[in-house]
Write an enzyme that holds these catalytic residues in place. Structure first.
Site, PDB file in Angstrom:
ATOM      1  N   GLY A 132       0.788  -1.228   0.000  1.00 33.53           N
ATOM      2  CA  GLY A 132       0.000   0.000   0.000  1.00 33.53           C
ATOM      3  C   GLY A 132       0.820   1.279   0.000  1.00 33.53           C
ATOM      4  N   SER A 133       2.063   1.212  -0.481  1.00 31.46           N
ATOM      5  CA  SER A 133       2.856   2.455  -0.505  1.00 31.46           C
ATOM      6  C   SER A 133       2.265   3.452  -1.496  1.00 31.46           C
ATOM      7  CB  SER A 133       4.328   2.167  -0.820  1.00 31.46           C
ATOM      8  OG  SER A 133       4.486   1.734  -2.150  1.00 31.46           O
TER       9      SER A 133
ATOM     10  N   LYS B 222     -15.968 -14.446  -9.893  1.00 31.91           N
ATOM     11  CA  LYS B 222     -15.535 -13.046  -9.909  1.00 31.91           C
ATOM     12  C   LYS B 222     -16.740 -12.104  -9.863  1.00 31.91           C
ATOM     13  CE  LYS B 222     -12.083 -11.897 -12.679  1.00 31.91           C
ATOM     14  NZ  LYS B 222     -10.982 -11.334 -11.875  1.00 31.91           N
TER      15      LYS B 222
ATOM     16  N   ARG C 267      -5.535  -8.309  -9.137  1.00 32.07           N
ATOM     17  CA  ARG C 267      -6.617  -9.107  -9.733  1.00 32.07           C
ATOM     18  C   ARG C 267      -7.065  -8.464 -11.025  1.00 32.07           C
ATOM     19  NH1 ARG C 267      -8.867 -12.949  -7.081  1.00 32.07           N
ATOM     20  NH2 ARG C 267      -7.797 -13.134  -5.111  1.00 32.07           N
ATOM     21  N   ILE C 268      -7.568  -9.295 -11.913  1.00 37.80           N
ATOM     22  CA  ILE C 268      -8.103  -8.760 -13.162  1.00 37.80           C
ATOM     23  C   ILE C 268      -9.525  -8.273 -12.893  1.00 37.80           C
ATOM     24  CG2 ILE C 268      -8.766  -9.365 -15.524  1.00 37.80           C
ATOM     25  CD1 ILE C 268      -6.419 -11.503 -15.272  1.00 37.80           C
ATOM     26  N   VAL C 269      -9.790  -7.063 -13.311  1.00 39.05           N
ATOM     27  CA  VAL C 269     -11.119  -6.492 -13.083  1.00 39.05           C
ATOM     28  C   VAL C 269     -12.106  -7.126 -14.069  1.00 39.05           C
ATOM     29  CG1 VAL C 269     -12.467  -4.346 -13.161  1.00 39.05           C
ATOM     30  CG2 VAL C 269     -10.133  -4.330 -12.229  1.00 39.05           C
TER      31      VAL C 269
ATOM     32  N   ASN D 117      -5.262   2.376 -13.496  1.00 39.91           N
ATOM     33  CA  ASN D 117      -4.280   1.463 -12.902  1.00 39.91           C
ATOM     34  C   ASN D 117      -2.879   2.012 -13.076  1.00 39.91           C
ATOM     35  OD1 ASN D 117      -3.284  -1.026 -11.773  1.00 39.91           O
ATOM     36  ND2 ASN D 117      -2.762  -1.723 -13.836  1.00 39.91           N
TER      37      ASN D 117
ATOM     38  N   HIS E 135       1.095   0.509 -13.404  1.00 39.55           N
ATOM     39  CA  HIS E 135       1.796  -0.744 -13.667  1.00 39.55           C
ATOM     40  C   HIS E 135       3.296  -0.467 -13.758  1.00 39.55           C
ATOM     41  CE1 HIS E 135       2.268  -4.846 -15.048  1.00 39.55           C
ATOM     42  NE2 HIS E 135       3.150  -4.373 -15.924  1.00 39.55           N
TER      43      HIS E 135
END
Ligand code: GAR
Length: 194
Positions: free
Chosen positions: A12-13, A65, A91-93, A107, A109
């Site tokens: 969670g940085s 899901k 996780r893939i949305v 997102n 990445h």
């Protein structure tokens, strides 16, 4: 002002960097919810420490899901979330969330997409022997790290540098750019919503 939810799975940085930007008025947002798919992850303690509501869940407690995303959607609506910010959410949305937030999921990445999508992007870059990797902020679509790119910043990989050292420098770049890019995204998104 816009209500955002930050989704994270681990340390969670990046959540912390977003929180600090909100606190110091560099980001015109209210973090109304943190969502975490790993009960016990450090991001939960970080959010609780600063009084932000957390919804944590285990995907294995649901049959699909769409089942856990339906639950997430209830929480997001309860907290009046307008924009979803993925910050280390591994996780893939699925289509439930994508349909509920068209153009409203962002997102970060740790690579220069489309290179090295998916998990372990820094390890992939170091293993490939590339001299330059980086950070990408993009809108989320149904693919894995394939959505429209909003911004990118490169990070060079030095001779013989360890994965840990590259990861540390990538994180520094993420913490510096994600709040700034989100500020632009939020203003764009608000003008679309209004
Ligand atoms: C970040 O480096 C983020 O870019 C990455 O996970 C890390 C989370 O760190 N995300 C992905 O790899 C998504 N495919 P944090 O929990 O300390 O913010």
């Amino acid at each position: 002002m816009i209500n955002i939810a930050v989704f994270a799975s681990g340390n969670g940085s990046n959540f912390q960097a977003i929180y600090e930007a909100v606190k110091h008025q560099r980001l015109d947002a209210n973090i109304s919810l943190v969502v975490c798919d790993r009960p016990g992850a450090q991001v939960i303690a970080r959010a609780e420490k600063v009084g932000i509501p957390v919804f944590s869940f285990s995907a294995k407690d649901y049959e699909s899901k769409s089942a856990y995303e339906e639950d997430l959607l209830i929480k997001l609506r309860e907290h009046r979330v307008q924009l979803v910010v993925l910050a280390g959410y591994m996780r893939i949305v699925g289509e439930t969330l994508l349909e509920a937030f068209p153009g409203g999921i962002v997102n970060i990445h740790p690579s220069l997409l489309p290179s090295f999508p998916g998990k372990d992007a820094v390890e992939q870059a170091v293993a490939a022997g590339v001299k330059v990797t980086g950070v990408t902020v993009h809108y989320v679509d149904e693919g894995v790290d394939t959505g429209p790119i909003i911004a990118q910043q490169s990070v060079s990989i030095r001779e013989g540098e360890s994965i840990e050292a590259v990861t540390k420098r990538i994180h520094e770049v993420e913490h510096a750019i994600y709040p700034k890019i989100l500020q632009k995204v939020i203003h764009r998104h608000l003008s679309i919503l209004n």
